[in-house]
Enzyme design. Sequence first.
Site, mmCIF file in Angstrom:
data_model
loop_
_atom_site.group_PDB
_atom_site.id
_atom_site.type_symbol
_atom_site.label_atom_id
_atom_site.label_comp_id
_atom_site.label_asym_id
_atom_site.label_seq_id
_atom_site.Cartn_x
_atom_site.Cartn_y
_atom_site.Cartn_z
ATOM 1 N N CYS A 76 0.838 -1.201 0.000
ATOM 2 C CA CYS A 76 0.000 0.000 0.000
ATOM 3 C C CYS A 76 0.870 1.247 0.000
ATOM 4 O O CYS A 76 2.005 1.233 0.487
ATOM 5 C CB CYS A 76 -0.905 -0.003 1.232
ATOM 6 S SG CYS A 76 -2.169 1.303 1.203
ATOM 7 N N CYS A 80 -2.004 4.142 7.036
ATOM 8 C CA CYS A 80 -3.049 4.293 8.058
ATOM 9 C C CYS A 80 -2.633 3.553 9.325
ATOM 10 O O CYS A 80 -2.289 2.368 9.288
ATOM 11 C CB CYS A 80 -4.372 3.740 7.538
ATOM 12 S SG CYS A 80 -4.910 4.536 6.008
ATOM 13 N N CYS A 83 -4.401 0.156 10.251
ATOM 14 C CA CYS A 83 -4.565 -0.864 9.204
ATOM 15 C C CYS A 83 -4.474 -2.278 9.778
ATOM 16 O O CYS A 83 -3.555 -2.591 10.536
ATOM 17 C CB CYS A 83 -3.493 -0.676 8.132
ATOM 18 S SG CYS A 83 -3.615 -1.894 6.788
#
Length: 354
Positions: A76, A80, A83
């Site tokens: 990714c 975040c 996650c």
Amino acid sequence: SDFKMPGVSAGALLELCINTILSIFSGVFSKVFSWSKGACGATNSLLSDANSQSEQSKDLDVTTPTSVNYHFTRKCNYKCGFCFHTAKTSFVLPLEEAKKGLRLLKEAGMEKINFSGGEPFLHERGDFLGKMVQYCKAELQLPSVSIVSNGSMIKEKWFQKYGDFLDILAISCDSFDEETNQMIGRCQGSKSHIENLFKIRSWCQQYKVAFKINSVINTFNVHEDMTEQINQLNPVRWKVFQCLLIDGENAGEEALREAERFVITDQQFQDFLDHHSAVSCLVPESNEKMRNSYLILDEYMRFLDCREGRKDPSKSILDVGVKDAISFSGFDEKMFLKRGGKYVWSKADMKLDW
């Protein structure tokens, strides 16, 4: 006086008596054997019926993979903090192997496939994803094909090429405040996540793809009022998740994230839901509803069992088949139905005003 039959010797009379006795015994044994055989046959028949019913019962117990979430990549471009499916590997199956697994799932009863990650548009700039989307809709003819993405890598030309084959595109957005997104890690450099969200919304409208929003409620956005923006974007569904800890992913020694600081209480989550109760498209998912109610397939096409608060993988469906692998998934079908996992998920049936 002695009884004598005229013209019959004593030896002949004795032989007649013995034959008569033998005949009687023979008849009795014959009937006993016949009864015994019949009883055994009945027992065997009962056992056969029981075994047949047991096999049927086993077949009824087998989970049908109606809706599957295929996290085909863990890579990714966002970071975040909460996650729960992190970049622990960079592996992606070759396209033909992935297609083979998708066909096995269709043959086992799959109706909906959701492609996720990681960020699914990152690998081969979304072309790999597009080919799987096209395969599932055009060749496997699945009723529903969907994607969950952060939206940062999506280009209009992808919609032009693959939009017809996609039913639903869900974009993750946790806040309509750019600073909050920065604190969460829902960002890449100075790009505006929110501007991109609105741009993708217009493309979904233009290319006839149902638009959905996913939000993870955590300590940084739990007091935010998102009503105005959600109503403006008007998604078919707004999935609102309570921040969830998964050992080995965003909690524990081996985790790549430390999500403890993002966790909110059940009451805080309920307060957020109450504050947004007027938003008709809101679909809430607490930790309880979320944990075991998804069939999650990882990058090796292994089902992930989350019952123990971590992700324990089955063997790959490519090695043992769907039936054997899914028995280790820990999937709670009742909770899947309770959380509204089955809904109108084909864009042909949504009757949307494009």
